[in-house]
Design a protein around this motif. Structure first.
Motif, PDB file in Angstrom:
ATOM      1  N   ASP A 193      83.397  97.722  44.278  1.00 28.62           N
ATOM      2  CA  ASP A 193      84.686  97.031  44.277  1.00 28.62           C
ATOM      3  C   ASP A 193      85.734  97.917  44.915  1.00 28.62           C
ATOM      4  O   ASP A 193      85.542  99.142  45.064  1.00 28.62           O
ATOM      5  CB  ASP A 193      85.098  96.656  42.857  1.00 28.62           C
ATOM      6  N   ARG A 194      86.856  97.287  45.266  1.00 28.19           N
ATOM      7  CA  ARG A 194      87.919  98.007  45.962  1.00 28.19           C
ATOM      8  C   ARG A 194      89.269  97.402  45.634  1.00 28.19           C
ATOM      9  O   ARG A 194      89.408  96.172  45.524  1.00 28.19           O
ATOM     10  CB  ARG A 194      87.696  97.941  47.476  1.00 28.19           C
ATOM     11  N   PHE A 195      90.261  98.266  45.508  1.00 28.17           N
ATOM     12  CA  PHE A 195      91.663  97.853  45.421  1.00 28.17           C
ATOM     13  C   PHE A 195      92.360  98.345  46.681  1.00 28.17           C
ATOM     14  O   PHE A 195      92.239  99.516  47.061  1.00 28.17           O
ATOM     15  CB  PHE A 195      92.342  98.440  44.190  1.00 28.17           C
ATOM     16  N   THR A 196      93.103  97.442  47.337  1.00 24.24           N
ATOM     17  CA  THR A 196      93.771  97.779  48.588  1.00 24.24           C
ATOM     18  C   THR A 196      95.251  97.463  48.494  1.00 24.24           C
ATOM     19  O   THR A 196      95.639  96.384  48.023  1.00 24.24           O
ATOM     20  CB  THR A 196      93.167  96.990  49.765  1.00 24.24           C
ATOM     21  N   ALA A 197      96.060  98.394  48.933  1.00 23.92           N
ATOM     22  CA  ALA A 197      97.498  98.175  49.116  1.00 23.92           C
ATOM     23  C   ALA A 197      97.776  98.288  50.607  1.00 23.92           C
ATOM     24  O   ALA A 197      97.387  99.281  51.248  1.00 23.92           O
ATOM     25  CB  ALA A 197      98.312  99.200  48.338  1.00 23.92           C
ATOM     26  N   TYR A 198      98.421  97.278  51.162  1.00 24.36           N
ATOM     27  CA  TYR A 198      98.541  97.170  52.617  1.00 24.36           C
ATOM     28  C   TYR A 198      99.967  96.798  52.979  1.00 24.36           C
ATOM     29  O   TYR A 198     100.584  95.955  52.319  1.00 24.36           O
ATOM     30  CB  TYR A 198      97.553  96.096  53.093  1.00 24.36           C
TER      31      TYR A 198
END
Length: 861
Positions: free
Chosen positions: A568-573
């Motif tokens: 899984d991954r959390f991304t802030a963009y």
């Protein structure tokens, strides 16, 4: 130290092969590989069997090896590598005397590299089946490299593992994704020197060109816009809706060990993007022995190329190693007027301050000057123009210059026997300027009528560009047991930032009373400075795209044959793009964050050689497109489902894989036809206004690949890809006949790529021949040409351009003059087939290269 009480006072055992065949003798002279089948057991027995299977004499003292054991020696490797693998747990070392004798000694000298005046190669090889490398302790790869997935020196068309899908080295059979690798041997055999040529050789990958002349790559019908280097945070290429990367991937592959592709969605480690796949480049690292390789090439259309590749011996008592590669190339093209000059320098310094610590520091600098060529237009009905292949809509005075600088720092720290900490950082600085002739089809038109005057716009343009990329990736990985189940855990994060200036148009001028087809460069001379008008630099402000991510993967093995991976991954963009309104230039910033649904992969081992796999990956891509109220359209989401079987045969020297896949990309934005067409260029020159109407793309198909050793002297890479791509428009997309800002690339339904080599059983096996090629069933490209209606509302009429399928063939002939000097000739398109390789209507169409020859002389010193 080796015992020195005299040869007559030592009980010696000499292990000699029962029979040394002529082919085995040449193998030793040439340094060829042997397929070993030696199980774990007593060290003296293992050494004897290695000698018997390789035909090489090994001398050892029975007292010295008494009571010591050896790990299994299985798979294809050099005989020297097999001996070193057998000795890896014994504390003993292999010494080679000045007359070529192999002697097992008690303790290595302090530098562990020089005996009898000869520098030795400490070649370490791991099994090709199962994991490659290790978590803690010292990692190693082929040919004395510390890269556990290095392929240089293996002479193989396959690899013992890859890191693109798992961070830690994992055998292809144990990876629940579709992975393909171009090894160093393939790159050398096929004289694949450029990034674009490597893409043409990778299974399932198609190449195209965008309207600016930049290369566009796709797989399974979707664009590939992420490139990892050494498994780090990806470099951004191509475009992401409103944000289009100005970075040009111009690397010469002389600085890389291999090129790998993971097909399908790969967002766990790369973040947002298309589900086409991820590319991975492995840099060449310093070796643990002295090496100097010089390559000279000359070929068709005045092509000249030279490469010097040097790796230092171990310096400062093992503290520092270094590798440097210098490359120069000058060449013309099969089309008129165009030429190219390229130079590249690379250095990688490896520091080992402690046994469990490795630091790599290095960089690259390159300069390219070429003649820009945008492509050949179609006719007004969308049909390809079969003009002479030498036709180039370019002029002798046109030029495009690109300068690239790159620096990187990598750290690997072993924590005990089971854990590893890695840090991979890099910065790339690229700038360029262009002075070129450009032809464009006018608004509302589709193509060019040969012989007609003043169709479209022909002009001279001057512009500058800049694109900088900063990437960092750090993670910790290890393994442990819980209630008898094996657990492998990877937790980390990465960062990517792209800052750039869009092309700053510093001047433009137009031609009049011209005919484009047939093209004559004499009708488009270089214009005086007084003819140019300036744009005011409205595209000059810096824009950026930035994303932070935290990821985690856990691989659970409840039994020896079943492996479940959850990621899984959390991304802030966030991104800042240029907005132009009322003649004023402003910067608009948008940000978002996303916690993607978990991704999962399952591998079930049917045997030691064969496994079944399945995976589920989510798709998330925030389209940087605006609705007419100024808000951003909803993200594009979807799923990537895949399953199949893999096999690692002949002890991992031949990898087979077959899979079926289904990709569904949902919520693709559609143009809002209620907005006047003039507004379509108000955001970054690209994207207003859009809305969500349920449009989606679906890609389904299956793939097959066989890669590696068919026999001891036959290597092959065979792949077949079937792709069925379809568009399912929502009501607005159906009404406007325009699907999205980024139309999917035309993908051939059937794509075959083949290449193989055979070391002939003549002239002491010094001659190698190769044959291969590729073919597809053709594509139909769609160009949505807008036309204005009343009151500013617009409609679109799609222009269809069909490229017929084609088949081309390539050949190789190489002769080993000595074990270290070889001469080689590669002939591409040997039947001189005329075909269009790239079709992007209405103006970006390119012929495939005619028959060409490239001669190579390679000397290892």
């Amino acid at each position: 130290m080796e015992r020195n009480s005299g040869w007559n006072s030592i009980l010696m055992a000499v292990a000699v092969a029962a029979a040394v065949t002529p082919s085995a003798a040449w193998a030793q002279a040439e340094g060829d590989e042997v397929v070993f089948h030696v199980s774990s057991g007593a060290l003296d027995t293992t050494l004897t069997r290695i000698a018997a299977q390789s035909g090489h004499r090994i001398v050892f003292d029975p007292v010295l090896v008494a009571g010591k054991t050896a790990p299994p020696v299985e798979g294809r490797m050099l005989p020297e590598a097999a001996v070193r693998l057998a000795l890896s747990t014994s504390g003993l070392t292999l010494r080679v005397t000045s007359d070529g004798q192999w002697i097992i000694a008690g303790q290595a000298p302090s530098d562990a590299s020089v005996t009898g005046g000869r520098t030795l190669s400490t070649v370490r090889v791991t099994s090709s089946v199962g994991h490659a490398g290790s978590y803690g302790g010292t990692e190693f790869g082929a040919n004395g490299s510390t890269d556990p997935v290095s392929t240089e020196g293996t002479r193989s068309y396959t690899t013992n593992g890859a890191i693109v899908a798992s961070k830690m080295p994992l055998a292809l059979k144990d990876t629940p994704q579709a992975i393909s690798v171009l090894t160093r041997q393939q790159l050398d055999d096929r004289s694949i020197n450029s990034f674009s040529d490597a893409m043409k050789a990778l299974p399932g990958v198609t190449t195209s060109v965008d309207s600016s002349g930049n290369a566009v790559l796709s797989s399974r019908g979707f664009v590939i816009n992420s490139i990892q280097i050494d498994g780090g945070s990806p470099i951004f290429t191509g475009s992401n809706s409103n944000y289009s990367s100005q970075y040009r991937q111009l690397d010469d592959l002389s600085i890389y060990d291999s090129v790998t592709i993971e097909r399908g969605a790969a967002g766990t480690f790369t973040g947002v993007g298309n589900p086409g796949g991820t590319l991975s480049l492995e840099r060449k690292r310093p070796l643990d022995h002295e090496m100097l390789d010089v390559t000279a090439q000359v070929g068709s259309w005045d092509r000249y190329r030279g490469v010097v590749d040097v790796s230092s011996p171990v310096l400062l008592n093992g503290l520092v190693k270094a590798r440097a590669v210098a490359t120069v190339e000058r060449n013309g093209f099969f089309y008129d007027y165009a030429k190219r000059a390229f130079a590249q320098g690379y250095i990688n310094v490896e520091i080992a301050p402690a046994a469990d610590t490795t630091i790599n520091i290095g960089g690259k600098i390159s300069h390219e000057r070429n003649t820009p060529f945008q492509g050949i237009p179609v006719d007004p009905n969308g049909n390809l123009l079969y003009v002479p292949r030498a036709t180039c809509l370019c002029t002798p005075w046109s030029r495009s210059i690109t300068n690239t600088k790159e620096v990187f720092v990598q750290l690997r720290q072993a924590i005990g026997d089971d854990w590893t900490l890695r840090l991979n950082t890099g910065a790339t600085y690229q700038d360029g300027d262009d002075d070129s002739f450009v032809f464009n089809v006018p608004f509302g038109k589709y193509g060019v009528q040969p012989g007609a005057t003043n169709q479209g716009s022909a002009g001279a343009y001057r512009s500058t560009r800049r694109s900088n990329q900063y990437v960092a990736d750090a993670y910790i990985a290890g393994k442990f047991d819980v209630l008898g189940a094996g657990i492998e855990l990877t937790v980390g994060g990465n960062f990517q930032k792209v800052t750039q200036r869009l092309p700053d148009l510093t001047g433009s001028a137009s031609y009049s009373n011209y005919v484009v087809i047939p093209f004559d460069a004499a009708n488009f001379p270089r214009l005086p400075d007084s003819a140019f008008s300036t744009s005011g630099g409205i595209y000059s402000p810096l824009s950026y795209q930035r994303q932070y991510g935290v990821y985690g993967t856990i691989r659970i093995s409840p039994s020896s044959w079943l492996h479940l991976t959850i990621a899984d991954r959390f991304t802030a963009y966030d991104f800042k793009v240029i907005s132009i309104s009322g003649g004023r230039t402003t910067l608009k910033t948008t940000s978002y964050s996303n916690f993607s649904p978990p991704n999962a992969g399952l591998v079930a081992d049917l045997s030691k050689e064969v496994s079944l796999f399945a995976n589920y990956n989510s798709i998330f891509d925030q389209q940087n497109l605006y609705q007419k109220d100024g808000s951003v359209v909803k993200p594009t989401t979807g799923v990537n489902i895949e399953g199949g079987a893999k096999a690692a045969l002949a002890h991992g020297t031949l990898n087979l894989s077959g899979s079926v896949f289904y990709i569904e990309q949902r919520n693709v934005p559609a143009r809002d036809r209620s907005v006047p067409l003039v507004a379509s260029n108000s955001i970054n020159g690209s994207g207003c206004c859009y809305l969500d109407d349920g449009t989606k793309y679906i890609s389904r198909g299956f793939e097959f690949q066989a890669q590696g050793a068919i026999t001891r002297r036959v290597q092959a890479d065979v792949s077949y890809t079937y792709t069925n791509f379809s568009k399912h428009e929502g009501p607005t997309a159906q009404l406007s006949d325009l699907f999205s800002l980024e139309l999917p690339l035309a993908q051939p339904k059937h794509l075959v790529k083949i290449f193989g080599t055979w070391q002939l059983p003549v002239l002491d096996h010094r001659m190698t021949v190769g044959l291969g090629g590729q073919g597809d069933t053709g594509v139909t490209s769609v160009y949505p040409g807008p036309r204005r209606l009343t009151n500013g509302i617009f409609a679109v009429t799609s222009l269809l351009t069909h490229r017929p399928g084609y088949v081309t063939a390539d050949a190789l002939l190489r002769f080993a003059i000595t074990p270290k000097l070889s001469a080689q000739v590669n002939i591409t398109n040997i039947f001189d087939r005329t075909y269009y390789a790239v079709v992007t209507p209405p103006t970006v169409d390119f012929y495939g290269q005619p028959r060409a020859a490239l001669f190579t002389l390679r000397q290892a010193l």
